[in-house]
Write a protein that holds these residues in place. Structure first.
Motif, mmCIF file in Angstrom:
data_model
loop_
_atom_site.group_PDB
_atom_site.id
_atom_site.type_symbol
_atom_site.label_atom_id
_atom_site.label_comp_id
_atom_site.label_asym_id
_atom_site.label_seq_id
_atom_site.Cartn_x
_atom_site.Cartn_y
_atom_site.Cartn_z
ATOM 1 N N GLY A 218 0.785 -1.342 0.030
ATOM 2 C CA GLY A 218 0.022 -0.106 0.014
ATOM 3 C C GLY A 218 0.673 1.364 0.044
ATOM 4 N N LEU A 219 2.122 1.049 -0.113
ATOM 5 C CA LEU A 219 3.121 2.352 -0.099
ATOM 6 C C LEU A 219 3.256 2.727 -1.685
ATOM 7 C CD1 LEU A 219 5.497 1.522 2.753
ATOM 8 C CD2 LEU A 219 3.519 2.874 2.866
ATOM 9 N N HIS A 220 3.420 4.188 -1.569
ATOM 10 C CA HIS A 220 3.929 4.635 -3.161
ATOM 11 C C HIS A 220 5.594 4.441 -3.188
ATOM 12 C CE1 HIS A 220 0.247 6.786 -4.022
ATOM 13 N NE2 HIS A 220 0.225 7.252 -2.947
ATOM 14 N N GLN A 221 5.948 4.327 -4.321
ATOM 15 C CA GLN A 221 7.269 4.138 -4.372
ATOM 16 C C GLN A 221 8.384 4.656 -3.725
ATOM 17 O OE1 GLN A 221 7.881 4.382 -8.696
ATOM 18 N NE2 GLN A 221 7.788 2.297 -9.173
ATOM 19 N N ASP A 222 8.103 6.083 -3.573
ATOM 20 C CA ASP A 222 9.051 7.114 -2.876
ATOM 21 C C ASP A 222 9.057 6.714 -1.240
ATOM 22 O OD1 ASP A 222 9.707 8.303 -5.070
ATOM 23 O OD2 ASP A 222 8.435 9.922 -4.753
ATOM 24 N N GLU A 223 7.927 6.287 -0.759
ATOM 25 C CA GLU A 223 7.609 5.940 0.524
ATOM 26 C C GLU A 223 8.260 4.619 0.962
ATOM 27 O OE1 GLU A 223 3.482 7.483 2.240
ATOM 28 O OE2 GLU A 223 3.526 6.215 0.658
ATOM 29 N N ALA A 224 8.181 3.358 0.045
ATOM 30 C CA ALA A 224 8.474 2.222 0.100
ATOM 31 C C ALA A 224 10.058 2.441 -0.022
ATOM 32 C CB ALA A 224 8.143 1.429 -1.101
ATOM 33 N N TYR A 225 10.698 3.049 -0.751
ATOM 34 C CA TYR A 225 12.102 3.127 -0.965
ATOM 35 C C TYR A 225 12.748 3.800 0.438
ATOM 36 C CZ TYR A 225 16.780 3.998 -2.724
ATOM 37 O OH TYR A 225 18.149 3.872 -2.859
ATOM 38 N N GLU A 226 11.918 4.750 0.989
ATOM 39 C CA GLU A 226 12.621 5.393 2.136
ATOM 40 C C GLU A 226 12.623 4.374 3.335
ATOM 41 O OE1 GLU A 226 14.615 8.260 4.357
ATOM 42 O OE2 GLU A 226 14.063 8.298 2.127
#
Length: 193
Positions: free
Chosen positions: A115-123
């Motif tokens: 459920g996370l966006h790519q930027d959030e998931a990467y961080e």
């Protein structure tokens, strides 16, 4: 005195008076009129020194008479080495670096990126890996999902995790868990370097 003769108390007192008068004369001649400030029957400094010397010598003799077990002396000097403990520690170190052992071990930590966006998931993934390295963990599990709910494209987070693992120097061998219960292709385990 002749053997068998007895001195009476008067003779003893006369001898004492003679001794004292000679002693007082000597003191007056030497110009010293010494007054003793010590308690009656108290030992003099010389007597104390002799007694201390005797005590020290007696202690030395007692110490020298003690027999030390040669094994005890060796152990005191060199100590002991627990070879079993050393072997066990080496086995644990070897096991932790053995690739097959690491692959078969269960993950020590996991993160769920659903459920996370790519930027959030990467961080979050970057912070998670950094934290696991600091804690000294060897194997982690990253749950990213299979992309069933993604519309029109390939699974986004799965690709992000794959690229992260390939580029990050802290990450080593990776793979997918064997069973669906562990996550199957919707999760990726990583061995940290």
């Amino acid at each position: 005195m002749i053997e068998g003769d007895f001195m009476d108390m008067g003779d003893i007192l006369n001898q004492w008076d003679n001794y004292q008068s000679k002693h007082i004369k000597k003191q007056k001649e030497s110009g010293k009129n010494q007054v003793s400030h010590k308690k009656a029957n108290a030992p003099t400094a010389e007597e104390k020194a002799r007694a201390a010397e005797k005590d020290f010598e007696a202690q030395m003799r007692r110490d020298n008479e003690k027999q030390i077990n040669p094994m005890e002396m060796w152990l005191r000097r060199y100590g002991t080495i627990d070879k079993d403990k050393i072997a066990e520690e080496d086995e644990i170190k070897n096991r932790e670096t053995d690739r097959n052992y690491l692959i078969s071990m269960t993950p020590e930590a996991r993160i769920d990126l659903h459920g996370l966006h790519q930027d959030e998931a990467y961080e979050r993934l970057n912070n998670f890996i950094a934290d696991c390295k600091v804690r000294g963990l060897k194997k982690v599990l990253i749950v990213h999902g299979k992309g069933i709910h993604t519309h029109g494209t390939d699974p986004v987070l799965g690709e992000l995790v794959r690229k992260f693992i390939e580029r990050d120097k802290r990450c080593g061998t990776s793979g997918h868990p064997k069973t669906k219960y562990e996550g199957g292709t919707g999760a990726t385990w990583v061995i940290l370097k």
